[in-house]
Design a protein around this motif. Structure first.
Motif, PDB file in Angstrom:
ATOM      1  N   LYS A  74       0.856  -1.177   0.000  1.00 16.46           N
ATOM      2  CA  LYS A  74       0.000   0.000   0.000  1.00 16.46           C
ATOM      3  C   LYS A  74       0.899   1.236   0.000  1.00 16.46           C
ATOM      4  O   LYS A  74       1.396   1.660   1.037  1.00 16.46           O
ATOM      5  CB  LYS A  74      -0.905   0.007   1.230  1.00 16.46           C
ATOM      6  CG  LYS A  74      -1.921  -1.131   1.270  1.00 16.46           C
ATOM      7  CD  LYS A  74      -2.788  -1.035   2.516  1.00 16.46           C
ATOM      8  CE  LYS A  74      -3.794  -2.157   2.579  1.00 16.46           C
ATOM      9  NZ  LYS A  74      -4.619  -2.089   3.825  1.00 16.46           N
ATOM     10  N   ARG A 100      -3.820   5.716  -3.757  1.00 17.72           N
ATOM     11  CA  ARG A 100      -4.019   4.531  -4.587  1.00 17.72           C
ATOM     12  C   ARG A 100      -2.748   4.034  -5.245  1.00 17.72           C
ATOM     13  O   ARG A 100      -2.677   2.889  -5.674  1.00 17.72           O
ATOM     14  CB  ARG A 100      -5.068   4.824  -5.658  1.00 17.72           C
ATOM     15  CG  ARG A 100      -6.447   5.157  -5.108  1.00 17.72           C
ATOM     16  CD  ARG A 100      -7.455   5.264  -6.227  1.00 17.72           C
ATOM     17  NE  ARG A 100      -7.601   4.006  -6.943  1.00 17.72           N
ATOM     18  CZ  ARG A 100      -8.290   3.862  -8.066  1.00 17.72           C
ATOM     19  NH1 ARG A 100      -8.870   4.908  -8.628  1.00 17.72           N
ATOM     20  NH2 ARG A 100      -8.370   2.693  -8.646  1.00 17.72           N
ATOM     21  N   SER A 101      -1.730   4.892  -5.365  1.00 22.43           N
ATOM     22  CA  SER A 101      -0.533   4.515  -6.101  1.00 22.43           C
ATOM     23  C   SER A 101       0.611   5.464  -5.740  1.00 22.43           C
ATOM     24  O   SER A 101       0.370   6.640  -5.416  1.00 22.43           O
ATOM     25  CB  SER A 101      -0.799   4.593  -7.614  1.00 22.43           C
ATOM     26  OG  SER A 101       0.409   4.493  -8.350  1.00 22.43           O
ATOM     27  N   SER A 143      -3.840   1.948  -9.733  1.00 23.98           N
ATOM     28  CA  SER A 143      -3.788   1.340  -8.407  1.00 23.98           C
ATOM     29  C   SER A 143      -2.504   0.550  -8.217  1.00 23.98           C
ATOM     30  O   SER A 143      -1.992  -0.072  -9.159  1.00 23.98           O
ATOM     31  CB  SER A 143      -4.988   0.396  -8.199  1.00 23.98           C
ATOM     32  OG  SER A 143      -4.831  -0.357  -7.010  1.00 23.98           O
TER      33      SER A 143
END
Length: 490
Positions: free
Chosen positions: A130, A142-143, A247
């Motif tokens: 994560k 998310r990324s 993601s």
């Protein structure tokens, strides 16, 4: 005749704290004949001497000893592991020297050698990490890849058109990073997102930085368009090179990542060093090199404060300038290349905070020039809170080597609060700040030229020396360094 002191080191991991106990035993030789001198030399004669006990040196040493070679691993530091160490406080708190989650390499026998020791119930296994980033006053969870959708609508739409046009008209051969980023991503993405990020992190103008410097900080791609449109566009090779999935869960393949359930990543270093020593490797820590002997373009011995160490071959994994100085090769260099390469200092700010993070990220990168810190590792999001209910975090920042400005723990906590990582009312329950000298390169065009001259000088004049890791200067990510060593030695 003066005596020679030869120091050998027995490596013993401390099971309680995962710190290594570096136990030195000193043997004093007082030579009175040529025979005793020869005996002393034989006791310190190695097939391979490896300088630098970071991960590059440890992996090279482990591969060599498994081939039956007599190997010495030498480092001036008091403990091995380089930036893969774990700092342990007197109270038993664990903090890593940065974000270091282990990732498999995709080669079965190499993964078994390095990671078999962590494939057990004492370690977390992750299918993905994560990871996020902070830019334009926004925490993107998310990324870790820069998200262009945070731009103002008109800027964003213009940026996406420019991105497609840039990939439709590719150009090879760039002189500087600014040229490369403008031509590959378009002017809007460069000016609004990429240029501020690289200039913050390198403390240098993008006009002075060498091509591909942005890759050191994971700035190879950007996010844009919708998720479905991105999947379609990434089927085109040129757009795949600059466009990222939305993601961190997507596009990662089947590679496993690992982190201990308790303690820090230094446990892994302990496992590797134990293997090295069990196979007959010798570890010399706190060992200063004062010079070298060279015969017929081969390094034959290292003069150290632990005695004379003799070698058939030398592996060098630290900055090349010390090797040039120790062999007097620096005298052959042109004036512009006869100095140390320019490296930044790293700051490691270890914090324990009384409140839980507001994000579930394992780590994130901060590309916003408004903030001093770059990367933050949130241990409690991987391991849970500590026994006293506090939450540990290590924050990385950089500064110029000559900069005397101090980075404080309270200022860094306030930055984390301002970035939405911790609640406003958060307080420190522990902090420790560590400054590591000359840890990260400033890859300007001049740096690359200087570096290449130094590396070429070594390769042309020292026939039994191999360069890996920081010594090469063109490979910095840990897994890339390991793969380079593995492919060279197997």
């Amino acid at each position: 005749m003066p005596f020679t002191a030869v120091f050998s080191l027995t490596y013993q991991p401390n099971d309680k704290s995962n710190q290594c106990l570096n136990v030195f035993t000193t043997e004093i030789f007082t030579p009175t004949s040529g025979e005793q001198d020869e005996e002393t030399a034989m006791s310190t004669q190695y097939d391979e001497i490896i300088v630098g006990a970071g991960i590059a040196g440890i992996v090279a040493g482990l591969l060599h000893v498994r081939q039956g070679k007599k190997v010495a691993l030498v480092d001036s530091a008091e403990s091995a592991g380089g930036l893969m160490r774990t700092y342990i406080t007197p109270e038993g708190k664990h903090f890593d020297y940065g974000t270091h989650l282990l990732s498999e390499l995709g080669i079965a026998d190499l993964d078994k050698l390095l990671f078999e020791c962590v494939r057990n119930d004492s370690w977390h296994e992750f299918d993905y990490l994560k990871s996020g980033h902070f830019i334009h006053k926004t925490l993107c969870e998310r990324s870790p890849v820069v998200d262009a959708t945070i731009l103002k609508e008109a800027d964003y739409l213009r940026a996406m058109v420019e991105l497609v046009e840039a990939t439709a008209n590719p150009r090879d051969g760039y002189d500087t990073l600014s040229q490369q980023l403008t031509k590959c991503f378009g002017d809007t993405l460069y000016q609004e997102l990429l240029k501020p990020a690289v200039e913050k992190l390198f403390f240098a103008s993008a006009d002075d930085l060498a091509t591909n410097s942005h890759l050191l900080y994971g700035l190879a791609r950007v996010q844009g368009f919708s998720e479905q449109t991105t999947r379609i566009l990434k089927q085109l090779p040129k757009l795949n090179d600059v466009l990222a999935f939305h993601s961190h869960k997507e596009g990662n393949g089947a590679i496993k990542r690992y982190y201990p359930k308790q303690g820090g990543i230094g446990q892994w270093v302990d496992h590797l060093l134990s293997q090295f020593c069990e196979h007959g490797g010798k570890l010399y820590l706190n060992c200063k090199i004062t010079g070298m002997s060279v015969h017929e373009q081969k390094v034959t011995s290292l003069h150290t404060d632990a005695g004379e160490l003799y070698c058939q071959k030398l592996t060098w994994t630290i900055a090349p300038f010390m090797l040039l100085q120790s062999t007097n090769l620096h005298a052959l260099l042109p004036e512009f290349a006869a100095n140390q390469l320019n490296f930044l200092d790293s700051w490691l700010v270890h914090l324990e905070v009384d409140r839980a993070p507001l994000t579930s990220l394992h780590y994130y990168n901060n590309f916003d020039p408004q903030y001093a810190h770059f990367r933050s590792t949130l241990y409690s999001n991987m391991q849970g809170e500590t026994e006293n209910g506090a939450h540990r975090v290590t924050v990385e920042a950089f500064s110029k080597h000559a900069d005397t400005t101090q980075i404080s723990a309270t200022d860094i906590l306030q930055e984390l609060i301002d970035c939405g990582v911790f609640p406003q009312e958060s307080q420190l329950t522990y902090h420790h700040v560590d400054r590591i000298s000359r840890s990260f390169p400033v890859p300007t065009v001049a740096f690359r030229q200087q570096q290449q001259v130094q590396v070429n000088c070594i390769r042309e004049n020292l026939k039994n020396v191999s360069l890996y890791g920081k010594a090469r200067g063109d490979i910095f990510f840990m897994n890339d360094v390991i793969l380079d060593i593995y492919q060279s030695l197997t």
